[in-house]
Design a protein around this motif. Structure first.
Motif, PDB file in Angstrom:
ATOM      1  N   GLN A  78       0.829  -1.203   0.000  1.00 37.76           N
ATOM      2  CA  GLN A  78       0.000   0.000   0.000  1.00 37.76           C
ATOM      3  C   GLN A  78       0.863   1.253   0.000  1.00 37.76           C
ATOM      4  O   GLN A  78       0.534   2.245  -0.650  1.00 37.76           O
ATOM      5  N   THR A  79       1.976   1.213   0.725  1.00 39.78           N
ATOM      6  CA  THR A  79       2.903   2.350   0.747  1.00 39.78           C
ATOM      7  C   THR A  79       3.441   2.630  -0.652  1.00 39.78           C
ATOM      8  O   THR A  79       3.511   3.781  -1.082  1.00 39.78           O
TER       9      THR A  79
ATOM     10  N   LYS B 164       2.005   1.703  -3.552  1.00 42.28           N
ATOM     11  CA  LYS B 164       0.894   2.182  -4.377  1.00 42.28           C
ATOM     12  C   LYS B 164       0.605   3.658  -4.120  1.00 42.28           C
ATOM     13  O   LYS B 164       0.393   4.430  -5.064  1.00 42.28           O
ATOM     14  N   SER B 165       0.638   4.047  -2.873  1.00 39.59           N
ATOM     15  CA  SER B 165       0.384   5.451  -2.524  1.00 39.59           C
ATOM     16  C   SER B 165       1.440   6.376  -3.109  1.00 39.59           C
ATOM     17  O   SER B 165       1.124   7.452  -3.619  1.00 39.59           O
ATOM     18  N   GLU B 166       2.684   5.945  -3.058  1.00 39.73           N
ATOM     19  CA  GLU B 166       3.768   6.777  -3.600  1.00 39.73           C
ATOM     20  C   GLU B 166       3.710   6.840  -5.123  1.00 39.73           C
ATOM     21  O   GLU B 166       3.979   7.891  -5.714  1.00 39.73           O
TER      22      GLU B 166
ATOM     23  N   GLU C 151       1.063   6.842  -6.787  1.00 36.45           N
ATOM     24  CA  GLU C 151      -0.003   7.819  -7.037  1.00 36.45           C
ATOM     25  C   GLU C 151       0.504   9.234  -6.764  1.00 36.45           C
ATOM     26  O   GLU C 151       0.229  10.154  -7.532  1.00 36.45           O
ATOM     27  N   THR C 152       1.277   9.411  -5.704  1.00 33.15           N
ATOM     28  CA  THR C 152       1.819  10.729  -5.360  1.00 33.15           C
ATOM     29  C   THR C 152       2.666  11.301  -6.491  1.00 33.15           C
ATOM     30  O   THR C 152       2.589  12.495  -6.790  1.00 33.15           O
TER      31      THR C 152
END
Length: 121
Positions: free
Chosen positions: A70-71, A73-75, A77-78
């Motif tokens: 998840q970390t 995936k979030s990055e 996206e960032t």
């Protein structure tokens, strides 16, 4: 049916993935695997870059914790590689002409096979 997608040359050396690796403290191969899972999902769904990839499933395959995935995936996206479950620039990198359907119709017509329906693989 198996679907293909374009994997661009130089992706393995793209500094964006190294940056995500550093920021998330995850191995770069994990970052690349997550990215490739998103690309593959988008190709399977075939809806203008929309993807739906399970964090838990990726974690299972990589033998790691879902939070680590998840970390990443979030990055991703960032930094703008995807947003709201859609691969950025999907339409400009993936082409409808990459499918074989129209080429096969032309070949069959040329060879005198007329309007034969396509067979599954």
């Amino acid at each position: 049916m198996s679907r293909w997608f374009r994997h661009y040359a130089g992706m393995m050396r793209d500094p964006k993935f190294a940056m995500v690796s550093i920021r998330t403290k995850q191995p770069v191969e994990r970052v690349l695997f997550v990215w490739c899972c998103a690309l593959e999902s988008a190709a399977e769904i075939n809806d203008c870059g929309r993807f739906d990839v399970s964090t838990e499933e990726i974690a299972y395959f990589l033998h790691c914790k879902p939070q680590q995935i998840q970390t990443v995936k979030s990055e991703l996206e960032t930094i703008g590689l995807f947003s709201d479950g859609i691969i950025s620039k999907w339409s400009s990198r993936q082409f409808e002409s990459d499918t074989s359907a129209s080429r096969m119709r032309k070949l069959r017509a040329k060879n005198g096979h007329g309007d034969v329906t396509e067979t599954s693989r």
